[in-house]
Design an enzyme around this catalytic site. Structure first.
Site, PDB file in Angstrom:
ATOM      1  N   ARG A 137       0.818  -1.213   0.000  1.00  0.00           N
ATOM      2  CA  ARG A 137       0.000   0.000   0.000  1.00  0.00           C
ATOM      3  C   ARG A 137       0.851   1.263   0.000  1.00  0.00           C
ATOM      4  O   ARG A 137       0.525   2.260  -0.632  1.00  0.00           O
ATOM      5  CB  ARG A 137      -0.931  -0.014   1.230  1.00  0.00           C
ATOM      6  CG  ARG A 137      -1.706   1.288   1.453  1.00  0.00           C
ATOM      7  CD  ARG A 137      -2.682   1.539   0.332  1.00  0.00           C
ATOM      8  NE  ARG A 137      -3.313   2.858   0.437  1.00  0.00           N
ATOM      9  CZ  ARG A 137      -2.782   3.991   0.018  1.00  0.00           C
ATOM     10  NH1 ARG A 137      -1.587   3.975  -0.555  1.00  0.00           N
ATOM     11  NH2 ARG A 137      -3.422   5.127   0.145  1.00  0.00           N
ATOM     12  N   TYR A 138       1.963   1.251   0.730  1.00  0.00           N
ATOM     13  CA  TYR A 138       2.849   2.402   0.836  1.00  0.00           C
ATOM     14  C   TYR A 138       4.108   2.156  -0.002  1.00  0.00           C
ATOM     15  O   TYR A 138       4.530   1.015  -0.172  1.00  0.00           O
ATOM     16  CB  TYR A 138       3.234   2.645   2.293  1.00  0.00           C
ATOM     17  CG  TYR A 138       2.048   2.932   3.193  1.00  0.00           C
ATOM     18  CD1 TYR A 138       1.500   4.210   3.264  1.00  0.00           C
ATOM     19  CD2 TYR A 138       1.482   1.925   3.971  1.00  0.00           C
ATOM     20  CE1 TYR A 138       0.423   4.473   4.085  1.00  0.00           C
ATOM     21  CE2 TYR A 138       0.405   2.178   4.797  1.00  0.00           C
ATOM     22  CZ  TYR A 138      -0.125   3.457   4.857  1.00  0.00           C
ATOM     23  OH  TYR A 138      -1.200   3.705   5.667  1.00  0.00           O
ATOM     24  N   ARG A 141       7.245   0.127   1.927  1.00  0.00           N
ATOM     25  CA  ARG A 141       7.019  -0.952   2.894  1.00  0.00           C
ATOM     26  C   ARG A 141       5.884  -1.856   2.451  1.00  0.00           C
ATOM     27  O   ARG A 141       4.981  -1.426   1.727  1.00  0.00           O
ATOM     28  CB  ARG A 141       6.758  -0.396   4.289  1.00  0.00           C
ATOM     29  CG  ARG A 141       5.694   0.665   4.369  1.00  0.00           C
ATOM     30  CD  ARG A 141       5.935   1.521   5.617  1.00  0.00           C
ATOM     31  NE  ARG A 141       4.935   2.535   5.843  1.00  0.00           N
ATOM     32  CZ  ARG A 141       4.957   3.733   5.274  1.00  0.00           C
ATOM     33  NH1 ARG A 141       5.899   4.044   4.410  1.00  0.00           N
ATOM     34  NH2 ARG A 141       4.030   4.627   5.561  1.00  0.00           N
ATOM     35  N   CYS A 150      -4.889 -17.080  14.827  1.00  0.00           N
ATOM     36  CA  CYS A 150      -4.499 -16.297  16.004  1.00  0.00           C
ATOM     37  C   CYS A 150      -4.703 -17.158  17.245  1.00  0.00           C
ATOM     38  O   CYS A 150      -5.440 -18.150  17.209  1.00  0.00           O
ATOM     39  CB  CYS A 150      -5.348 -15.034  16.130  1.00  0.00           C
ATOM     40  SG  CYS A 150      -5.108 -13.827  14.806  1.00  0.00           S
ATOM     41  N   CYS A 154     -10.163 -11.476  18.146  1.00  0.00           N
ATOM     42  CA  CYS A 154     -10.775 -10.201  18.522  1.00  0.00           C
ATOM     43  C   CYS A 154     -12.027 -10.001  17.687  1.00  0.00           C
ATOM     44  O   CYS A 154     -11.988 -10.126  16.461  1.00  0.00           O
ATOM     45  CB  CYS A 154      -9.810  -9.041  18.278  1.00  0.00           C
ATOM     46  SG  CYS A 154      -8.206  -9.219  19.080  1.00  0.00           S
ATOM     47  N   CYS A 157     -11.905  -7.599  14.587  1.00  0.00           N
ATOM     48  CA  CYS A 157     -10.741  -7.806  13.719  1.00  0.00           C
ATOM     49  C   CYS A 157     -10.964  -7.234  12.327  1.00  0.00           C
ATOM     50  O   CYS A 157     -11.936  -7.575  11.647  1.00  0.00           O
ATOM     51  CB  CYS A 157     -10.434  -9.297  13.615  1.00  0.00           C
ATOM     52  SG  CYS A 157      -9.018  -9.652  12.535  1.00  0.00           S
ATOM     53  N   ARG A 159      -9.377  -7.936   9.767  1.00  0.00           N
ATOM     54  CA  ARG A 159      -9.204  -8.991   8.766  1.00  0.00           C
ATOM     55  C   ARG A 159     -10.108 -10.181   9.061  1.00  0.00           C
ATOM     56  O   ARG A 159      -9.760 -11.326   8.775  1.00  0.00           O
ATOM     57  CB  ARG A 159      -7.735  -9.444   8.708  1.00  0.00           C
ATOM     58  CG  ARG A 159      -6.806  -8.382   8.189  1.00  0.00           C
ATOM     59  CD  ARG A 159      -5.431  -8.907   7.800  1.00  0.00           C
ATOM     60  NE  ARG A 159      -4.574  -7.757   7.609  1.00  0.00           N
ATOM     61  CZ  ARG A 159      -3.587  -7.403   8.420  1.00  0.00           C
ATOM     62  NH1 ARG A 159      -3.287  -8.153   9.466  1.00  0.00           N
ATOM     63  NH2 ARG A 159      -2.877  -6.318   8.179  1.00  0.00           N
ATOM     64  N   ASP A 318     -11.838   0.352  12.539  1.00  0.00           N
ATOM     65  CA  ASP A 318     -12.121   0.253  11.111  1.00  0.00           C
ATOM     66  C   ASP A 318     -13.590  -0.098  10.876  1.00  0.00           C
ATOM     67  O   ASP A 318     -14.257  -0.708  11.726  1.00  0.00           O
ATOM     68  CB  ASP A 318     -11.236  -0.818  10.463  1.00  0.00           C
ATOM     69  CG  ASP A 318      -9.773  -0.395  10.395  1.00  0.00           C
ATOM     70  OD1 ASP A 318      -9.509   0.820  10.291  1.00  0.00           O
ATOM     71  OD2 ASP A 318      -8.896  -1.287  10.451  1.00  0.00           O
ATOM     72  N   ASP A 355      -7.695   4.783   9.550  1.00  0.00           N
ATOM     73  CA  ASP A 355      -7.306   4.129   8.298  1.00  0.00           C
ATOM     74  C   ASP A 355      -8.395   4.462   7.288  1.00  0.00           C
ATOM     75  O   ASP A 355      -9.521   3.952   7.393  1.00  0.00           O
ATOM     76  CB  ASP A 355      -7.180   2.608   8.502  1.00  0.00           C
ATOM     77  CG  ASP A 355      -5.843   2.084   8.016  1.00  0.00           C
ATOM     78  OD1 ASP A 355      -5.364   2.594   6.987  1.00  0.00           O
ATOM     79  OD2 ASP A 355      -5.286   1.177   8.661  1.00  0.00           O
ATOM     80  N   LYS A 362      -3.261   5.389   6.541  1.00  0.00           N
ATOM     81  CA  LYS A 362      -3.437   5.998   7.862  1.00  0.00           C
ATOM     82  C   LYS A 362      -3.409   7.526   7.771  1.00  0.00           C
ATOM     83  O   LYS A 362      -2.467   8.099   7.233  1.00  0.00           O
ATOM     84  CB  LYS A 362      -2.355   5.509   8.811  1.00  0.00           C
ATOM     85  CG  LYS A 362      -2.352   4.006   9.038  1.00  0.00           C
ATOM     86  CD  LYS A 362      -1.195   3.576   9.922  1.00  0.00           C
ATOM     87  CE  LYS A 362      -1.141   2.064  10.057  1.00  0.00           C
ATOM     88  NZ  LYS A 362      -0.831   1.392   8.768  1.00  0.00           N
TER      89      LYS A 362
END
Length: 412
Positions: A137-138, A141, A150, A154, A157, A159, A318, A355, A362
């Site tokens: 995306r950037y 990086r 996981c 959560c 989440c 994702r 998000d 985001d 961000k």
């Protein structure tokens, strides 16, 4: 009166009983597992094997489930699997329907409702994925997704379309293609391993990835994003730390949201990582009924510093499908930031970000400290609400007459 001032109208935080209680380090304890041998309890693989993953287990351990939780758990595996490590389960207060730990990991029926503005992929990761499992995306990086698993899940989440494969995303990373893409794109200097959680890998499997990435000359440093130190501190073994130490510069972004998560076990695990020379930053998500409170957040940030962790990001939640019941407003986030800036150590103030929905990246969000500006000057206010002027002349010479009297703030 400013928001920040009203938050402190009962005196300094150090004199507040709630604040002091939040900052205490306590063990998660053994709870229902007091009969388990210590060697097993402290074995991360045992913890994973004995996770709470079904309604039957959850009801047996916590008969105080609300109707919303019961209905949500029945339907959980159609969206995002239920999984809670025994260690982390012990942090839940079964008598408190609004327990901040409970809201993070126990499914609720509200997860099945999707608002018109919510999305399955709110950060637009799939549209920025040149090869499976890699998000670029950037410019300099990449996000290297290594697994869809996981230790615990959560409920907010970002994702959840991918993690646990409950919705049938069928995630299959292709490590060789991911690494080859990084090798061919010389502008990539920063690689973040995430998922799922990379620390679920064995030491050998994780080291394979780190070694391959470290061999790429233009990759300057590596990062690991993980909730494992919080969900499963037993995983942070001396052997893991010794292995990680070989791949510096290596950073770790942990994810925690509430001071209760920072137990004595977590403090010791984070200490082992810090002793291995790994810089630690924390990423939190602003969540309703969890940390949308200035006192809670101030205690939490200070407690992170005591664990040798720098508060890094505070994320606005998000717009993930089914998360409206957990989402605190941006107004609340700005109020919290105002209650931190100037009211605690600068190191304890994270960057509040949104985001941008759909893959915009961000975007920092801050209270309005710059009141006005033009070619000649900038008018600013401080955390106390006092107004100051700063000249914009190239040589620093004020372009407007100086006031007859200047009140100089006390420097601390």
């Amino acid at each position: 009166m400013s928001i920040a001032a009203s938050a402190d109208d009962k005196g300094e935080p150090g004199g507040d009983a709630k604040f002091n209680e939040l900052k205490k380090f306590q063990s998660a304890g053994r709870g229902f597992w007091s009969h388990v041998p210590e060697a097993d309890w402290n074995n991360w693989r045992w913890q994973l094997q004995h996770r709470i993953t079904s309604l039957e287990q959850l009801q047996r351990l916590m008969p105080t489930l609300t109707p919303e939780e019961h209905a949500g758990t029945v339907l959980a595996n159609s969206k995002l699997a239920l999984a809670i490590t025994p260690y982390f389960f012990n942090l839940i207060d079964p008598a408190d329907e609004n327990c901040p730990i409970r809201w993070q990991v126990i499914p609720r029926i509200e997860e099945t409702s999707t608002a018109a503005w919510e999305m399955n992929d709110p950060c637009g990761e799939d549209s920025h994925s040149p090869v499976p499992g890699l998000v670029h995306r950037y410019p300099d990086r990449v996000l290297f997704l290594v697994t869809d698993r996981c230790a615990s899940y959560c409920r907010y989440c970002t994702r959840s379309r991918l993690v646990s494969n409950a919705s049938g995303y069928d995630f299959h990373p292709q490590f060789e293609k991911q690494i080859d893409y990084i090798r061919r794109n010389t502008q990539v200097r920063d690689v973040l391993l995430s998922g799922g959680d990379p620390l679920l890998f064995s030491d050998d499997k994780l080291e394979y990835l780190l070694k391959e990435l470290r061999a790429i000359s233009h990759v300057e440093f590596l990062r690991i994003g993980s909730r494992i130190p919080i969900f499963l501190p037993q995983r942070i073994t001396p052997e893991l730390c010794a292995m990680l130490k070989k791949y510096h510069p290596l950073f770790m972004s942990i994810h925690s949201n509430h001071p209760r998560e920072l137990t004595t076990e977590v403090r010791e695990a984070l200490g082992r990582l810090a002793e291995a020379g790994i810089p630690l930053g924390n990423q939190s998500v602003l969540l309703r009924n969890v940390n949308d409170d200035v006192t809670v957040m101030r205690a939490f940030m200070q407690k992170l510093l005591m664990c040798r962790v720098k508060p890094y990001y505070l994320y606005q939640c998000d717009l993930i499908a089914g998360s409206a019941h957990l989402r605190a407003g941006v107004r609340k986030g700005l109020e919290i930031m105002e209650g931190l800036r100037g009211h605690t150590t600068g190191y304890a103030v994270p960057q509040y970000v949104i985001d941008a929905p759909g893959g915009g990246g961000k975007v920092p969000v801050n209270p309005e400290y710059v009141l006005s500006r033009n070619a000649d000057r900038v008018i600013i206010r401080n955390f106390e609400g006092k107004i100051f002027e700063y000249p914009e002349a190239a040589d620093g010479t004020p372009l407007v007459p100086a006031p007859k009297e200047i009140e100089e703030p006390e420097l601390v």
